[in-house]
Design a protein around this motif. Sequence first.
Motif, PDB file in Angstrom:
ATOM      1  N   ALA A 155       8.631  13.145   3.394  1.00  0.00           N
ATOM      2  CA  ALA A 155       7.396  12.383   3.515  1.00  0.00           C
ATOM      3  C   ALA A 155       6.981  11.857   2.149  1.00  0.00           C
ATOM      4  O   ALA A 155       7.207  12.493   1.114  1.00  0.00           O
ATOM      5  CB  ALA A 155       6.284  13.248   4.102  1.00  0.00           C
ATOM      6  N   SER A 156       6.366  10.687   2.154  1.00  0.00           N
ATOM      7  CA  SER A 156       5.898  10.091   0.911  1.00  0.00           C
ATOM      8  C   SER A 156       4.632  10.789   0.432  1.00  0.00           C
ATOM      9  O   SER A 156       3.718  11.058   1.215  1.00  0.00           O
ATOM     10  CB  SER A 156       5.605   8.605   1.119  1.00  0.00           C
ATOM     11  OG  SER A 156       4.952   8.064   0.002  1.00  0.00           O
ATOM     12  N   THR A 157       4.584  11.068  -0.863  1.00  0.00           N
ATOM     13  CA  THR A 157       3.379  11.667  -1.451  1.00  0.00           C
ATOM     14  C   THR A 157       2.394  10.599  -1.915  1.00  0.00           C
ATOM     15  O   THR A 157       1.254  10.925  -2.271  1.00  0.00           O
ATOM     16  CB  THR A 157       3.748  12.551  -2.650  1.00  0.00           C
ATOM     17  OG1 THR A 157       4.302  11.719  -3.684  1.00  0.00           O
ATOM     18  CG2 THR A 157       4.765  13.611  -2.254  1.00  0.00           C
ATOM     19  N   GLY A 158       2.829   9.327  -1.951  1.00  0.00           N
ATOM     20  CA  GLY A 158       1.978   8.269  -2.462  1.00  0.00           C
ATOM     21  C   GLY A 158       1.886   8.245  -3.970  1.00  0.00           C
ATOM     22  O   GLY A 158       1.133   7.434  -4.529  1.00  0.00           O
ATOM     23  N   GLU A 159       2.654   9.100  -4.661  1.00  0.00           N
ATOM     24  CA  GLU A 159       2.608   9.181  -6.120  1.00  0.00           C
ATOM     25  C   GLU A 159       3.733   8.340  -6.731  1.00  0.00           C
ATOM     26  O   GLU A 159       4.878   8.424  -6.311  1.00  0.00           O
ATOM     27  CB  GLU A 159       2.766  10.635  -6.579  1.00  0.00           C
ATOM     28  CG  GLU A 159       1.715  11.582  -6.040  1.00  0.00           C
ATOM     29  CD  GLU A 159       1.986  13.024  -6.459  1.00  0.00           C
ATOM     30  OE1 GLU A 159       2.773  13.221  -7.408  1.00  0.00           O
ATOM     31  OE2 GLU A 159       1.439  13.933  -5.821  1.00  0.00           O
ATOM     32  N   LEU A 160       3.363   7.565  -7.746  1.00  0.00           N
ATOM     33  CA  LEU A 160       4.339   6.776  -8.474  1.00  0.00           C
ATOM     34  C   LEU A 160       4.637   7.444  -9.808  1.00  0.00           C
ATOM     35  O   LEU A 160       3.724   7.806 -10.544  1.00  0.00           O
ATOM     36  CB  LEU A 160       3.816   5.357  -8.718  1.00  0.00           C
ATOM     37  CG  LEU A 160       3.685   4.454  -7.491  1.00  0.00           C
ATOM     38  CD1 LEU A 160       3.126   3.105  -7.895  1.00  0.00           C
ATOM     39  CD2 LEU A 160       5.021   4.291  -6.782  1.00  0.00           C
ATOM     40  N   HIS A 161       5.937   7.601 -10.120  1.00  0.00           N
ATOM     41  CA  HIS A 161       6.372   8.216 -11.361  1.00  0.00           C
ATOM     42  C   HIS A 161       7.120   7.174 -12.186  1.00  0.00           C
ATOM     43  O   HIS A 161       8.143   6.648 -11.738  1.00  0.00           O
ATOM     44  CB  HIS A 161       7.278   9.416 -11.093  1.00  0.00           C
ATOM     45  CG  HIS A 161       6.570  10.596 -10.518  1.00  0.00           C
ATOM     46  ND1 HIS A 161       6.394  11.764 -11.211  1.00  0.00           N
ATOM     47  CD2 HIS A 161       5.972  10.782  -9.306  1.00  0.00           C
ATOM     48  CE1 HIS A 161       5.732  12.636 -10.459  1.00  0.00           C
ATOM     49  NE2 HIS A 161       5.469  12.056  -9.295  1.00  0.00           N
ATOM     50  N   PRO A 162       6.647   6.846 -13.385  1.00  0.00           N
ATOM     51  CA  PRO A 162       7.338   5.844 -14.217  1.00  0.00           C
ATOM     52  C   PRO A 162       8.771   6.280 -14.533  1.00  0.00           C
ATOM     53  O   PRO A 162       9.045   7.459 -14.756  1.00  0.00           O
ATOM     54  CB  PRO A 162       6.479   5.787 -15.487  1.00  0.00           C
ATOM     55  CG  PRO A 162       5.153   6.334 -15.081  1.00  0.00           C
ATOM     56  CD  PRO A 162       5.433   7.356 -14.027  1.00  0.00           C
ATOM     57  N   TYR A 163       9.661   5.304 -14.572  1.00  0.00           N
ATOM     58  CA  TYR A 163      11.046   5.609 -14.939  1.00  0.00           C
ATOM     59  C   TYR A 163      11.136   6.042 -16.395  1.00  0.00           C
ATOM     60  O   TYR A 163      11.873   6.968 -16.738  1.00  0.00           O
ATOM     61  CB  TYR A 163      11.942   4.382 -14.705  1.00  0.00           C
ATOM     62  CG  TYR A 163      12.207   4.095 -13.256  1.00  0.00           C
ATOM     63  CD1 TYR A 163      13.064   4.889 -12.519  1.00  0.00           C
ATOM     64  CD2 TYR A 163      11.584   3.017 -12.624  1.00  0.00           C
ATOM     65  CE1 TYR A 163      13.311   4.623 -11.188  1.00  0.00           C
ATOM     66  CE2 TYR A 163      11.826   2.743 -11.291  1.00  0.00           C
ATOM     67  CZ  TYR A 163      12.687   3.552 -10.569  1.00  0.00           C
ATOM     68  OH  TYR A 163      12.923   3.293  -9.242  1.00  0.00           O
ATOM     69  N   GLY A 164      10.422   5.349 -17.278  1.00  0.00           N
ATOM     70  CA  GLY A 164      10.381   5.747 -18.676  1.00  0.00           C
ATOM     71  C   GLY A 164      11.674   5.474 -19.414  1.00  0.00           C
ATOM     72  O   GLY A 164      12.475   4.609 -19.043  1.00  0.00           O
ATOM     73  N   ALA A 168       0.860  -1.180   0.000  1.00  0.00           N
ATOM     74  CA  ALA A 168       0.000   0.000   0.000  1.00  0.00           C
ATOM     75  C   ALA A 168       0.896   1.229   0.000  1.00  0.00           C
ATOM     76  O   ALA A 168       2.080   1.154   0.373  1.00  0.00           O
ATOM     77  CB  ALA A 168      -0.922   0.004   1.221  1.00  0.00           C
ATOM     78  N   PRO A 169       0.382   2.395  -0.410  1.00  0.00           N
ATOM     79  CA  PRO A 169       1.220   3.603  -0.473  1.00  0.00           C
ATOM     80  C   PRO A 169       1.834   4.003   0.864  1.00  0.00           C
ATOM     81  O   PRO A 169       2.911   4.611   0.891  1.00  0.00           O
ATOM     82  CB  PRO A 169       0.248   4.674  -0.978  1.00  0.00           C
ATOM     83  CG  PRO A 169      -0.807   3.919  -1.707  1.00  0.00           C
ATOM     84  CD  PRO A 169      -0.962   2.631  -0.977  1.00  0.00           C
ATOM     85  N   ASP A 170       1.189   3.657   1.962  1.00  0.00           N
ATOM     86  CA  ASP A 170       1.711   4.041   3.270  1.00  0.00           C
ATOM     87  C   ASP A 170       2.412   2.879   3.970  1.00  0.00           C
ATOM     88  O   ASP A 170       2.694   2.940   5.164  1.00  0.00           O
ATOM     89  CB  ASP A 170       0.586   4.580   4.155  1.00  0.00           C
ATOM     90  CG  ASP A 170      -0.555   3.571   4.336  1.00  0.00           C
ATOM     91  OD1 ASP A 170      -0.547   2.529   3.636  1.00  0.00           O
ATOM     92  OD2 ASP A 170      -1.445   3.823   5.159  1.00  0.00           O
ATOM     93  N   ASP A 171       2.717   1.828   3.234  1.00  0.00           N
ATOM     94  CA  ASP A 171       3.348   0.640   3.787  1.00  0.00           C
ATOM     95  C   ASP A 171       4.860   0.798   3.799  1.00  0.00           C
ATOM     96  O   ASP A 171       5.429   1.685   3.154  1.00  0.00           O
ATOM     97  CB  ASP A 171       2.948  -0.568   2.936  1.00  0.00           C
ATOM     98  CG  ASP A 171       3.262  -1.894   3.621  1.00  0.00           C
ATOM     99  OD1 ASP A 171       3.588  -1.874   4.814  1.00  0.00           O
ATOM    100  OD2 ASP A 171       3.184  -2.941   2.942  1.00  0.00           O
ATOM    101  N   ILE A 172       5.542  -0.110   4.524  1.00  0.00           N
ATOM    102  CA  ILE A 172       6.990  -0.220   4.431  1.00  0.00           C
ATOM    103  C   ILE A 172       7.321  -1.345   3.456  1.00  0.00           C
ATOM    104  O   ILE A 172       6.433  -2.077   2.994  1.00  0.00           O
ATOM    105  CB  ILE A 172       7.630  -0.496   5.810  1.00  0.00           C
ATOM    106  CG1 ILE A 172       7.202  -1.879   6.338  1.00  0.00           C
ATOM    107  CG2 ILE A 172       7.282   0.613   6.787  1.00  0.00           C
ATOM    108  CD1 ILE A 172       7.918  -2.286   7.606  1.00  0.00           C
ATOM    109  N   TYR A 173       8.606  -1.515   3.122  1.00  0.00           N
ATOM    110  CA  TYR A 173       9.021  -2.598   2.234  1.00  0.00           C
ATOM    111  C   TYR A 173       9.156  -3.892   3.026  1.00  0.00           C
ATOM    112  O   TYR A 173       9.761  -3.926   4.097  1.00  0.00           O
ATOM    113  CB  TYR A 173      10.340  -2.272   1.561  1.00  0.00           C
ATOM    114  CG  TYR A 173      10.215  -1.267   0.444  1.00  0.00           C
ATOM    115  CD1 TYR A 173       9.693  -1.640  -0.793  1.00  0.00           C
ATOM    116  CD2 TYR A 173      10.616   0.054   0.620  1.00  0.00           C
ATOM    117  CE1 TYR A 173       9.579  -0.722  -1.829  1.00  0.00           C
ATOM    118  CE2 TYR A 173      10.501   0.981  -0.409  1.00  0.00           C
ATOM    119  CZ  TYR A 173       9.979   0.581  -1.631  1.00  0.00           C
ATOM    120  OH  TYR A 173       9.862   1.493  -2.646  1.00  0.00           O
TER     121      TYR A 173
END
Length: 691
Positions: A631-640, A528-533
């Motif tokens: 802080a994490s924004t919860g947004e994923l940005h593709p590497y591309g 989840a976006p607020d999870d740890i690895y």
Amino acid sequence: MLSSSESLRRKERPFVFRNFGRKGYSLFACLGRELRIGVLGVATLASASPCLAVHNDCQTDGVERGRDAEDCDTLALGEAVVAASRAPLTAGMAARQVTTLTREDIAAAGVTSVNDALKLAAGVDVRQRGGFGIQTDISIDGGTFDQITLLVNGIPVNNPQTGHNAADFPVNISDIERIEILEGAASRVFGSQAFGGAVNVVTRTGGPLVLFKGSGGSYGTAAGEVRAEAGLTRIFRSSVSVGYRRSDGAVENGDFKGTKVYWQGHYDDEAFRMDTQAGVTVSDFGANTFYSAAYPDQWEGLRRYLFSVKGETKGRVRFSPQVSWLRNVDHYQLIRSSHTGENFHRGDVFTAGLNVWTQWVGGRTAVGAEIREEGIYSTSLGRPLDEKLFVPVRGEDGLYYTHRDDRTNLSYFLEHNVIMGNWTLSAGVMAERNSAIDHRFRFYPGVDMSVRLRGGVSLFASWNKSLRLPTFTDLYYKSPTQEGNTGLLPEECSAFRIGADWRTRVSVTSAKVYYNRGSNMIDWVMYAPDDIYHAADFNLDNIGVGLSSALDLRAWWGRNQPLRRLTVDYSYICQHRRDGKAYFKSNYALEYLRHKFTATLVHDIWSHLSASWTLRVQDREGAWLLWRDGASTGELHPYGTHALLDCKVQWTASRYELFVDMTNLTSRRYYDLANVRQPGFMLMAGAGFSF
């Protein structure tokens, strides 16, 4: 008069021509007439490296060495044995495809580390958090950095703590003769950790007696190497090298400094050969977002030690024993210059092995055994120790290693190679037992086959099973952003590969297709976006293709034009998780290069001045999680997709060279890992002298 037995023994000792000379007293010159040897061309090509640019210390290409070809009095006929089987086979006879990066390839590309050199191979993924080869993860064919074996002269140098910084072992660039890359499962050849392939760094013997090289450039970066070699007696040679690098860092918190010292000795007489090597690496660096983007100001200090001895008899039955010791000392700080999240680790790997092979009427048969003891003392990794068993951390007053773990790996190998005309068949099995799993043996077989057709075409096919044990980090690491898993099982894989090589007078072209079916594959994932690895396992299919071609433009268009060599490589990978379990983000396994294209052109400019251009285009799957203000924004940005153009310009004379390395000429800024924006244009300039 000779007895019949003595006569037979003499017949079994054929004359062997080890070099050709143009001296007046040479055998063929003494005959006083022209001789044509029809078999020589075939035999020489069969033992040549698959790369066009393979030369011996005395090359036929006099312009590249800053001297005329007529000055090269002796051409050595080396055997170019590659590490693709337990019994030695030349590259032309091997049953598997092996990619070779030669010393000339490395010099022309202007690389400063093993990591940079591996970027030239399309099947190799090199992810770094900054420039100059620091904080780099290396993987092969879509795998992870923990799934390959790194070797120095056939001695594994893997760190069971973690595969991060795996290539930071104590060998300097000036020591390297070639780098061999064996893609695909290779456990039956190199042991349990050669899960997805192997990289073998072969060091050089011979060359200049003394070599100096120094350079400096962008971001306060400076580097220097000195190497000395001597033939102390007719049968003993030795060399030593010292290298130093430092930089203010091409990215924020990317500064580094480090020293490498490497020594090797070679004893070689008519009955026995022994190779000894020892080295030390000392490196400290700012570890930007190393384990988590939540802490961009991490720091790490590494100390790595290597010692090995390897021998081989020269009778009909060859015995090759080897022993090695590796030590990895790691000081890690989650927040630089503080004790927050600070860890200390000391890992040792002791290995003893014996390989025995012989050639008989049925082919070449090899049997072997290896025992490897892996242990770690740590302030966090492993099982808690009783207080009376605490071990002091050297150099740190009042600090102790409070955790420990160890495991013993016992392996037996059996392999048989058959060469029948144009066919080579190599089949074998590794029987492996590890104390960390249970006390039963598991078997990992494999079979490789090649056929050499007319017109320089060779076809390859193979199937191999492989194994990888979780690292101590996979099992035990715990921080505010990551959690290991002591329940992880060993990774297992069945790998299928087919390929083809086509060699002509002017080119070498290779193609490959592979399918890897993996079970219990290990990755660090967020659910989840607020999870740890979390360290977790899954099942993964990996399918890929690769194409490469190298053109000798001088052989094609003649020497009266400026172009020397052009190489082009492309790889494509597609992965599929079979378990279907939902996840938010993968940190390693699913962030692979779907497309990678590389092209290198080497050409003359004027007199001794030449240039090498390298273009790399990469399209990475996955995305990075954006962090802002800690802080994490919860947004994923593709590497591309991104493209990089590098250039090296050098003036090469007989005893010196001047060079300018220009990286990322278009100053392309991109993300290749986590939240670290890669640097733009970088420049290094320097000189080298040899005596």
